[in-house]
Design a protein around this motif. Structure first.
Motif, short mmCIF file in Angstrom:
data_model
loop_
_atom_site.label_atom_id
_atom_site.label_comp_id
_atom_site.label_asym_id
_atom_site.label_seq_id
_atom_site.Cartn_x
_atom_site.Cartn_y
_atom_site.Cartn_z
N GLU A 88 -3.87 6.29 -11.15
CA GLU A 88 -5.02 5.79 -10.38
C GLU A 88 -4.81 4.33 -9.97
O GLU A 88 -5.07 3.95 -8.83
CB GLU A 88 -6.26 5.92 -11.25
N ARG A 127 0.86 -1.19 0.00
CA ARG A 127 0.00 0.00 0.00
C ARG A 127 0.88 1.23 0.00
O ARG A 127 1.51 1.56 1.01
CB ARG A 127 -0.89 0.00 1.22
N SER A 157 -4.48 3.02 -6.10
CA SER A 157 -5.51 2.16 -5.52
C SER A 157 -5.13 0.68 -5.58
O SER A 157 -5.98 -0.17 -5.39
CB SER A 157 -6.82 2.39 -6.25
N THR A 180 -8.15 -2.12 -5.84
CA THR A 180 -8.52 -2.85 -4.62
C THR A 180 -8.58 -1.93 -3.40
O THR A 180 -9.12 -2.31 -2.37
CB THR A 180 -7.52 -3.99 -4.32
N LEU A 181 -8.00 -0.72 -3.50
CA LEU A 181 -8.08 0.20 -2.37
C LEU A 181 -8.96 1.38 -2.77
O LEU A 181 -9.15 1.65 -3.96
CB LEU A 181 -6.69 0.75 -2.01
N SER A 182 -9.46 2.09 -1.77
CA SER A 182 -10.37 3.19 -2.06
C SER A 182 -9.64 4.34 -2.75
O SER A 182 -8.45 4.57 -2.54
CB SER A 182 -11.00 3.67 -0.75
N LEU A 183 -10.40 5.06 -3.59
CA LEU A 183 -9.81 6.19 -4.32
C LEU A 183 -10.09 7.51 -3.60
O LEU A 183 -9.99 8.58 -4.18
CB LEU A 183 -10.35 6.26 -5.73
N ARG A 184 -10.45 7.38 -2.31
CA ARG A 184 -10.72 8.59 -1.54
C ARG A 184 -9.50 9.50 -1.62
O ARG A 184 -8.37 9.03 -1.58
CB ARG A 184 -10.99 8.22 -0.09
#
Ligand code: TRP
Length: 488
Positions: free
Chosen positions: A450, A248, A454, A458-462
């Motif tokens: 992007e 991450r 993410s 798989t991870l949030s794009l917040r």
């Protein structure tokens, strides 16, 4: 083994240890306190923290993204990400910067070894003039060069073992030890009677001293934050090219920056309280600190440590801390160049032909004339490390000699040593920061940005939009303003 397979780090802990190891270094323990002292204490610390948060961390993340997506040394990574452009020229710029940084960094790292030796043998304890001791070292090019070379070869030796067995293993062993030594010293400093004055110098704003520093404070803080985070030069990009797909990136960037900042503040919490508590005249301590510069850690601190019970133990701890911190950083700088040489440079050597008809067999071979074959070889890591070490030692010799009194090795009114520090931290790194944020925010395909942000969805794009906005506008414009202010 498939020669094109790229090495990776083995574990998440290894990644944190290696990236934080790169960040935590002389920048935190030697450069941060002296910059803070020169620029008036707390205000500098606040501006520094703002620079880390608004410019440093976003660009660390950008380097991680570019590194993992580009999957190569920093020059080739730009080619992979933006084929056909001129962007890889920046890769060469950053590889040269790593080389220039090592020129002076290795000299200081050499001092840490000499001081560790002086502490171990007890010679430090028997000194009564620490200023004279330090200037006799900076005037003794031979000793400086010797220790600098030892440090360069030690660094090269570790890098030669490769990503997992060299860099990762060394970082995993050294970083916990470093944190432990740091905590012990911190407790010692804070329990000294009178430590409070040092803490308030560090954390309570004093507008007057900050006013004296003026715009220089901004450039100093920005330069210091980049230097400390190892950002803007392709170092973190190179490390990120060894990250696995599931790492991450944003979290790693945050953890690394938090550790780095914590260590810088801890160094302040060790050095300032000790300085105020142990000084004979605390008022004059402020002046000493301001004038301190590089000498702070090598003059004021050893002197102060001597007034403690069991002084020798504390000074061994302190210089061991400096050695460990420097080594994990020099490893990362050295790796930038090693990755480049190992991956890009090819040597062509004649090869004996065994096949009777002289046919070229396999790839990478070209028949240059009937009967002679030439084969292209990559440069193996250990060999690359030796060549690079020789280059760094040569540059270090100039830096070390430039510190001798009346040395003619000066550029623009600075010793060659100070010139390299200024050139890299105040000019090349901010320029690198602008370039990296613009490249990641504007040139890089948004889909790649992007996907890396993410982990392929798989991870949030917040916060992705905010992040991209920072890369496209805030970081480059902010850094440019600071850079220009500092120059005039
Ligand atoms: N960050 C390290 C320190 O604080 C120095 C360092 C390592 C560095 N790699 C770097 C600085 C790359 C600039 C660029 O001591």
């Amino acid at each position: 083994m498939d020669k094109t397979a790229r090495a990776t780090f083995g574990t998440k802990l290894g990644i944190i240890a290696a990236t934080a190891g790169s960040a935590v270094g002389l920048g935190n323990i030697w450069r941060f306190p002296s910059q803070t002292a020169q620029d008036g204490g707390a205000i500098f610390v606040f501006v520094y923290l703002a620079c880390v948060a608004f410019f440093g961390v976003p660009i660390v993340l950008a380097e991680f993204i570019l590194g993992r997506a580009g999957k190569a040394n920093s020059a080739r990574a730009y080619r992979n990400l933006a084929p056909g452009g001129w962007f890889h020229v920046f890769g060469y710029f950053s590889i040269s910067a790593a080389f220039l940084i090592m020129g002076f960094y290795m000299v200081v790292a050499g001092w840490t070894l000499e001081y560790l030796r002086l502490s171990l043998t007890g010679e430090l304890a028997s000194t009564n003039d620490f200023g004279a001791l330090f200037s006799s070292l900076t005037n003794d090019a031979g000793t400086q060069i010797g220790w600098m070379a030892v440090f360069v070869l030690g660094t090269g030796g570790i890098v030669a073992f490769g990503v997992k067995k060299g860099i990762e293993l060394a970082s995993k062993l050294m970083m916990p030890l470093l944190l432990l030594v740091m905590l012990v010293l911190c407790v010692r400093a804070l329990t000294l009677p009178g430590a409070g004055a040092g803490l308030s110098y560090l954390f309570a704003p004093n507008l007057e001293t900050a006013g004296d520093a003026g715009a220089r404070l901004l450039t100093d803080a920005l330069g210091q934050s980049f230097f400390s985070l190892s950002v803007g030069m392709g170092t973190l990009m190179t490390y990120a090219s060894y990250f696995g797909r599931d790492v991450r990136l944003a979290k790693t960037a945050g953890t690394m920056a938090a550790l780095d900042t914590a260590v810088a503040l801890l160094a302040g919490v060790i050095i300032f309280p000790a300085a105020f508590a142990l000084a004979a005249h605390p008022e004059s301590m402020v002046e000493t600190l301001k004038a301190g510069g590089p000498g702070l850690v090598f003059i004021s601190i050893p002197q102060l440590l001597q007034s403690l019970p069991a002084a020798q133990v504390w000074s061994v701890f302190f210089f061991l801390l400096l050695v460990l911190a420097s080594l994990t950083s020099t490893i990362s700088l050295f790796e930038v160049i090693t990755a480049f040489v190992h991956e890009e440079v090819r040597v062509t050597l004649p090869k004996k032909i065994f096949s009777p008809r002289g046919e070229a067999a396999g790839t990478g071979e070209t028949a240059v004339s009937p009967g002679t074959l030439r084969q292209e070889y990559r440069i193996a890591r250990p060999f690359a490390a030796v060549v690079i070490a020789a280059g760094i030692i040569a540059l270090g010799v100039f830096c070390a000699c430039s510190l001798e009194e009346n040395s003619a090795l000066r550029l623009f009114g600075l010793s060659f040593f100070d010139f390299l520090d200024f050139l890299t931290a105040k000019l090349m790194m901010p320029l690198g920061g602008i370039f990296i944020s613009l490249f990641a925010g504007r040139r890089l395909d948004k889909k790649i940005l992007e996907a890396e942000y993410s982990n392929a969805g798989t991870l949030s794009l917040r916060f992705f939009k905010v992040y991209r906005f920072i890369l496209r506008w805030i970081a480059p414009a902010g850094i440019a303003v600071v850079l220009v202010c500092g120059l005039f």
